[in-house]
Scaffold this active site. Structure first.
Site, PDB file in Angstrom:
ATOM      1  N   GLY A 133       0.826  -1.217   0.000  1.00  0.00           N
ATOM      2  CA  GLY A 133       0.000   0.000   0.000  1.00  0.00           C
ATOM      3  C   GLY A 133       0.853   1.258   0.000  1.00  0.00           C
ATOM      4  O   GLY A 133       0.533   2.244   0.671  1.00  0.00           O
ATOM      5  N   ALA A 134       1.941   1.229  -0.787  1.00  0.00           N
ATOM      6  CA  ALA A 134       2.936   2.319  -0.709  1.00  0.00           C
ATOM      7  C   ALA A 134       2.739   3.398  -1.773  1.00  0.00           C
ATOM      8  O   ALA A 134       3.606   4.247  -1.954  1.00  0.00           O
ATOM      9  CB  ALA A 134       4.344   1.737  -0.817  1.00  0.00           C
ATOM     10  N   VAL A 158      -3.244  -7.439  -1.828  1.00  0.00           N
ATOM     11  CA  VAL A 158      -2.611  -8.216  -0.757  1.00  0.00           C
ATOM     12  C   VAL A 158      -3.602  -9.084   0.034  1.00  0.00           C
ATOM     13  O   VAL A 158      -3.180  -9.924   0.823  1.00  0.00           O
ATOM     14  CB  VAL A 158      -1.774  -7.330   0.202  1.00  0.00           C
ATOM     15  CG1 VAL A 158      -0.495  -6.864  -0.453  1.00  0.00           C
ATOM     16  CG2 VAL A 158      -2.577  -6.177   0.767  1.00  0.00           C
ATOM     17  N   ASN A 196       1.555  -2.483   5.380  1.00  0.00           N
ATOM     18  CA  ASN A 196       0.938  -1.172   5.598  1.00  0.00           C
ATOM     19  C   ASN A 196      -0.431  -1.041   4.931  1.00  0.00           C
ATOM     20  O   ASN A 196      -1.261  -0.264   5.398  1.00  0.00           O
ATOM     21  CB  ASN A 196       1.891  -0.089   5.059  1.00  0.00           C
ATOM     22  CG  ASN A 196       1.210   1.251   4.916  1.00  0.00           C
ATOM     23  OD1 ASN A 196       1.023   1.983   5.870  1.00  0.00           O
ATOM     24  ND2 ASN A 196       0.789   1.587   3.680  1.00  0.00           N
ATOM     25  N   SER A 201      -3.248  -0.147  14.577  1.00  0.00           N
ATOM     26  CA  SER A 201      -3.914   1.133  14.836  1.00  0.00           C
ATOM     27  C   SER A 201      -4.276   1.208  16.315  1.00  0.00           C
ATOM     28  O   SER A 201      -4.478   0.163  16.959  1.00  0.00           O
ATOM     29  CB  SER A 201      -5.202   1.230  14.011  1.00  0.00           C
ATOM     30  OG  SER A 201      -6.019   2.291  14.478  1.00  0.00           O
ATOM     31  N   TYR A 243     -12.813  -2.660  11.497  1.00  0.00           N
ATOM     32  CA  TYR A 243     -11.438  -2.151  11.459  1.00  0.00           C
ATOM     33  C   TYR A 243     -10.690  -2.510  12.754  1.00  0.00           C
ATOM     34  O   TYR A 243      -9.554  -2.987  12.720  1.00  0.00           O
ATOM     35  CB  TYR A 243     -11.502  -0.635  11.268  1.00  0.00           C
ATOM     36  CG  TYR A 243     -10.162   0.052  11.087  1.00  0.00           C
ATOM     37  CD1 TYR A 243      -9.494  -0.003   9.854  1.00  0.00           C
ATOM     38  CD2 TYR A 243      -9.585   0.788  12.110  1.00  0.00           C
ATOM     39  CE1 TYR A 243      -8.284   0.651   9.679  1.00  0.00           C
ATOM     40  CE2 TYR A 243      -8.377   1.446  11.944  1.00  0.00           C
ATOM     41  CZ  TYR A 243      -7.734   1.378  10.717  1.00  0.00           C
ATOM     42  OH  TYR A 243      -6.529   2.029  10.544  1.00  0.00           O
ATOM     43  N   ALA A 288     -11.344  -4.917  14.831  1.00  0.00           N
ATOM     44  CA  ALA A 288     -11.129  -6.382  14.861  1.00  0.00           C
ATOM     45  C   ALA A 288      -9.887  -6.732  14.039  1.00  0.00           C
ATOM     46  O   ALA A 288      -9.023  -7.491  14.478  1.00  0.00           O
ATOM     47  CB  ALA A 288     -12.351  -7.108  14.296  1.00  0.00           C
ATOM     48  N   ILE A 308      -3.346  10.205  11.809  1.00  0.00           N
ATOM     49  CA  ILE A 308      -2.274  10.659  10.921  1.00  0.00           C
ATOM     50  C   ILE A 308      -2.932  11.282   9.684  1.00  0.00           C
ATOM     51  O   ILE A 308      -3.872  10.707   9.123  1.00  0.00           O
ATOM     52  CB  ILE A 308      -1.378   9.467  10.492  1.00  0.00           C
ATOM     53  CG1 ILE A 308      -0.927   8.620  11.696  1.00  0.00           C
ATOM     54  CG2 ILE A 308      -0.186   9.942   9.659  1.00  0.00           C
ATOM     55  CD1 ILE A 308      -0.038   9.302  12.718  1.00  0.00           C
TER      56      ILE A 308
HETATM   57  P1  NAP Z   1      -4.253   5.439   2.498  1.00  0.00           P
HETATM   58  O1  NAP Z   1      -3.759   6.836   2.304  1.00  0.00           O
HETATM   59  O2  NAP Z   1      -5.652   5.105   2.142  1.00  0.00           O
HETATM   60  O3  NAP Z   1      -3.245   4.444   1.743  1.00  0.00           O
HETATM   61  C1  NAP Z   1      -3.428   3.060   1.768  1.00  0.00           C
HETATM   62  C2  NAP Z   1      -2.918   2.493   0.456  1.00  0.00           C
HETATM   63  O4  NAP Z   1      -3.154   1.052   0.479  1.00  0.00           O
HETATM   64  C3  NAP Z   1      -3.667   3.028  -0.763  1.00  0.00           C
HETATM   65  O5  NAP Z   1      -2.770   3.365  -1.800  1.00  0.00           O
HETATM   66  C4  NAP Z   1      -4.557   1.859  -1.162  1.00  0.00           C
HETATM   67  O6  NAP Z   1      -4.879   1.831  -2.541  1.00  0.00           O
HETATM   68  C5  NAP Z   1      -3.689   0.683  -0.781  1.00  0.00           C
HETATM   69  N1  NAP Z   1      -4.480  -0.545  -0.714  1.00  0.00           N
HETATM   70  C6  NAP Z   1      -5.775  -0.668  -0.321  1.00  0.00           C
HETATM   71  N2  NAP Z   1      -6.169  -1.938  -0.438  1.00  0.00           N
HETATM   72  C7  NAP Z   1      -5.112  -2.636  -0.919  1.00  0.00           C
HETATM   73  C8  NAP Z   1      -4.919  -3.998  -1.263  1.00  0.00           C
HETATM   74  N3  NAP Z   1      -5.904  -4.891  -1.130  1.00  0.00           N
HETATM   75  N4  NAP Z   1      -3.720  -4.382  -1.750  1.00  0.00           N
HETATM   76  C9  NAP Z   1      -2.712  -3.489  -1.902  1.00  0.00           C
HETATM   77  N5  NAP Z   1      -2.847  -2.180  -1.596  1.00  0.00           N
HETATM   78  C10 NAP Z   1      -4.030  -1.746  -1.104  1.00  0.00           C
HETATM   79  O7  NAP Z   1      -4.083   4.995   4.036  1.00  0.00           O
HETATM   80  P2  NAP Z   1      -3.068   5.498   5.156  1.00  0.00           P
HETATM   81  O8  NAP Z   1      -3.772   6.473   5.996  1.00  0.00           O
HETATM   82  O9  NAP Z   1      -1.753   5.823   4.563  1.00  0.00           O
HETATM   83  O10 NAP Z   1      -2.964   4.146   6.016  1.00  0.00           O
HETATM   84  C11 NAP Z   1      -1.881   3.220   5.900  1.00  0.00           C
HETATM   85  C12 NAP Z   1      -2.005   2.183   7.008  1.00  0.00           C
HETATM   86  O11 NAP Z   1      -1.973   2.836   8.289  1.00  0.00           O
HETATM   87  C13 NAP Z   1      -3.322   1.414   6.977  1.00  0.00           C
HETATM   88  O12 NAP Z   1      -3.090   0.071   7.340  1.00  0.00           O
HETATM   89  C14 NAP Z   1      -4.162   2.108   8.021  1.00  0.00           C
HETATM   90  O13 NAP Z   1      -5.147   1.267   8.538  1.00  0.00           O
HETATM   91  C15 NAP Z   1      -3.104   2.445   9.040  1.00  0.00           C
HETATM   92  N6  NAP Z   1      -3.477   3.535   9.930  1.00  0.00           N
HETATM   93  C16 NAP Z   1      -3.723   4.783   9.453  1.00  0.00           C
HETATM   94  C17 NAP Z   1      -4.062   5.813  10.335  1.00  0.00           C
HETATM   95  C18 NAP Z   1      -4.327   7.217   9.880  1.00  0.00           C
HETATM   96  O14 NAP Z   1      -4.688   8.044  10.741  1.00  0.00           O
HETATM   97  N7  NAP Z   1      -4.157   7.551   8.621  1.00  0.00           N
HETATM   98  C19 NAP Z   1      -4.171   5.528  11.704  1.00  0.00           C
HETATM   99  C20 NAP Z   1      -3.924   4.245  12.158  1.00  0.00           C
HETATM  100  C21 NAP Z   1      -3.572   3.259  11.262  1.00  0.00           C
HETATM  101  P3  NAP Z   1      -6.321   2.463  -3.014  1.00  0.00           P
HETATM  102  O15 NAP Z   1      -6.325   3.881  -2.562  1.00  0.00           O
HETATM  103  O16 NAP Z   1      -6.280   2.277  -4.494  1.00  0.00           O
HETATM  104  O17 NAP Z   1      -7.358   1.651  -2.320  1.00  0.00           O
END
Ligand code: NAP
Length: 244
Positions: free
Chosen positions: A8-9, A61, A87, A139, A152, A154, A185
């Protein structure tokens, strides 16, 4: 330094992690789900500017078969796998009473099953190498729960249990496994929240500001680097004091 996979980079926290690990000298395998995501190619370009190799590998993934194929390709491209950062993640929020089965299952598949898929296939390579670092992005919702996020939380609680089990299974082969639990974030994921929800999170955060993807990436860099060598099976919260 070796090679690192970040799932997810293509944007957000994953992008910041890929760039930071490239800066640290790792070759980078950038995974994202959609080949149409131009930002993944842009992330690869930015990684290469640090003088390392960087390639995109598009796969879902949550799919066991796609992960197996992707990990084989990555190993062939880079000659080994030294760091895995799980990620990729999604939200499908809603109160439990109104949540569809589809939204429950989808979040579990992408956030939880993916971690099994990737740890299984990369872990096999790392066991052969007798070294490796695995960092799973959980998270605070997985530690403390959150209203409207039963699916989420869970999935993210499971990631913590899986990280501890894998740390016990893989430790004797020189592999560490840790989880990071971010709070709020600033990324596309949190942009989608309502102003009311954002305000509430801010009021609950001791530092009274949102975190940045780079602040999460800094801890990943620490766990992947030499100073993180004796840390395994731990959960590190990066939340500005959201949960104290
Ligand atoms: P984001 O900006 O939505 O980025 C996540 C990336 O993962 C997106 O490019 C997405 O692609 C990709 N993705 C989604 N489903 C996928 C799959 N099945 N296979 C491969 N790639 C996939 O999210 P983020 O905020 O950076 O979050 C990153 C991680 O941190 C996540 O695990 C999230 O739960 C965790 N997290 C985030 C926060 C926060 O406050 N942002 C807090 C706690 C935990 P698409 O956009 O095309 O779907």
């Amino acid at each position: 330094m070796g090679a690192a996979i970040v799932t997810g980079a293509g944007q957000g926290i994953g992008e910041a992690i890929a760039l930071r690990l490239a800066q640290d000298g790792f070759d980078i395998a950038i995974n994202d789900i959609s080949a149409a995501l131009e930002s993944a190619q842009a992330v690869a370009e930015k990684c290469r500017a640090h003088g390392v190799k960087a390639e995109c590998f598009f796969a879902d993934v949550s799919s066991y078969d796609e992960c197996e194929k992707m990990v084989k390709e990555i190993e062939k491209t880079f000659g080994g796998i030294d760091v895995l950062v799980n990620n990729a993640g999604i939200t499908r929020d809603g109160l439990m009473a109104r949540m569809s089965e589809e939204n429950y299952d989808k979040v579990i598949a992408v956030n939880q099953k993916s971690v099994f898929n990737m740890m299984k296939f990369c872990g096999t390579t790392m066991m052969r190498q007798r070294s490796g670092r695995i960092i799973n992005i959980s998270s605070v919702a997985g530690v403390h729960g959150n209203m409207g996020q039963i699916n989420y939380s869970a999935s993210k609680a499971a990631v913590i249990g899986m990280s501890k089990s894998a740390a016990k299974e893989l430790g004797r082969r020189g592999i560490t496994v840790n989880a990071i639990a971010p709070g709020f974030i600033s990324t596309a994921m949190t942009d989608a929240l309502t102003d009311e929800q954002k305000k509430t999170m801010l009021e609950l955060t001791a530092l009274r500001r949102y975190g940045t993807p780079q602040e999460v990436a800094g801890t990943v860099s620490f766990l992947a680097g030499k100073d993180g060598a004796y840390i395994t099976g731990q959960v590190i919260e990066i939340s500005g004091g959201l949960t104290i």
